[in-house]
Scaffold this motif. Structure first.
Motif: not given
Length: 352
Positions: A170-191
């Motif tokens: 996700v951090r790598s994707a955020a860097k790749e997409l950030g120049k277009g204003g796009t964000t990337a997030q990781l949402l961890r949901i506990a069981i």
């Protein structure tokens, strides 16, 4: 300077000139930001691609969140009945999306990848299979969201490592997409916390998260389950306290809290009586003229909050800078900066 670059960035000619000249000047993408308070259908008409885990326990929650918010879901793989039922009820029946034959003009506003089933290094290949054909199909100011599990909750070290790897992706994707204003997030949901998915997912998909990217967010069962009434005016009947509220960030924070239904208590220095009073009148808010460095500030605030029935939100916005180099800074300037920016926060919070 940043505002000037944003304005220049809106001009295609200016962007091309900067590129042709090879100037090391970034031309930032103007970020889509929300206007007004939270609305129920904040994703109205947006195309959201969804990849579900093979045995996903999140399908009903994802279907409800996206359809209530007005999104048009595109499913990679089989379409669960929950998406069909809710999609038809809200006017956005799910559409199957074959990744190997995407239409030339297909563009997505967001991609939501349910990675709760990834438990080996080999299973991580599905990230490439889904995102590789979609990375260039995301619109500007788009959203990429991966939903996983807390690594420590997995049954063995291999599964834990696979889930931990999602953060790096996700951090790598955020860097790749950030120049277009796009964000990337990781949402961890506990069981067991699947019913808590709605609010964080709505936030991360919305324009309100424009300045948050590459971050992991964990939701567990300690978080209260949302109710339908919380979507619009979620702070209704809540009391929110904002320090340094007369102007700038504090003023805007107070305005946003009030627009979401909160009764706001504005706090600023006695010498800022004028702008604080004006803001209080415009927001139907309460006000307290108080220097947060006063040794009795916590007690004074506590007495005021007793009149209001307590506080639900406390925003420590008051802060100062003394723009001197350390070599030139006087001891009193250093002490005052720490007092306002740190000690006052400790004193007020501990009193409450």
């Amino acid at each position: 300077m940043s505002d000037l670059l944003v304005e220049l960035g809106k001009n295609p000619t200016a962007r091309q000139v900067v590129k042709n000249l090879g100037l090391p000047v970034p031309m930032p993408q103007e970020l889509a930001r929300p206007k007004g308070p939270t609305t129920e259908r904040l994703l109205q008409g947006q195309h959201v691609v969804v990849r579900l885990a093979k045995t996903s326990s999140l399908a009903p929650e994802l279907a409800r969140t996206l359809t209530v918010a007005g999104a048009q879901p595109y499913l990679v793989g089989d379409i669960p009945q929950s998406f069909t039922t809710l999609g038809e009820a809200y006017g956005y029946p799910p559409i199957s999306l074959p990744l190997d034959s995407l239409a030339d003009d297909f563009r997505a506003h967001a991609v939501v990848f349910d990675a709760t089933d990834l438990a080996t290094s080999q299973s991580l290949e599905s990230l490439y299979a889904v995102f590789h054909p979609l990375m260039r199909r995301l619109r500007r100011n788009g959203r990429l969201i991966v939903i996983g599990r807390p690594p420590g909750s997995m049954k063995d070290a291999i599964a834990s490592a696979a889930q931990a790897a999602l953060e790096g992706f996700v951090r790598s994707a955020a860097k790749e997409l950030g120049k277009g204003g796009t964000t990337a997030q990781l949402l961890r949901i506990a069981i067991g916390a699947e019913s808590r998915l709605d609010e964080p997912l709505r936030y991360l998909l919305s324009a309100r998260s424009a300045y948050v990217s590459g971050q992991p967010l964990t939701v567990d069962t300690r978080v209260s389950a949302p109710s339908a009434s919380q979507i619009v005016c979620p702070l209704e009947r809540k009391v929110a306290v904002v320090t340094g509220a007369a102007r700038g960030i504090g003023k805007r924070t107070a305005e946003v809290l009030a627009s979401e239904g909160a009764h706001v208590l504005l706090i600023d220095r006695p010498e800022d009586d004028g702008p604080t009073s004006k803001l209080a009148a415009s927001l139907s808010a309460s006000m307290l003229l108080l220097d947060v460095t006063d040794e009795n500030a916590g007690d004074i605030l506590a007495d005021k909050l007793e009149e209001l029935g307590g506080a639900d939100v406390l925003v420590h916005n008051a802060g100062i800078t003394r723009d001197k180099t350390l070599a030139r800074m006087r001891p009193d300037q250093w002490a005052l900066t720490l007092h306002v920016n740190l000690q006052a926060i400790d004193d007020i919070t501990s009193t409450l």
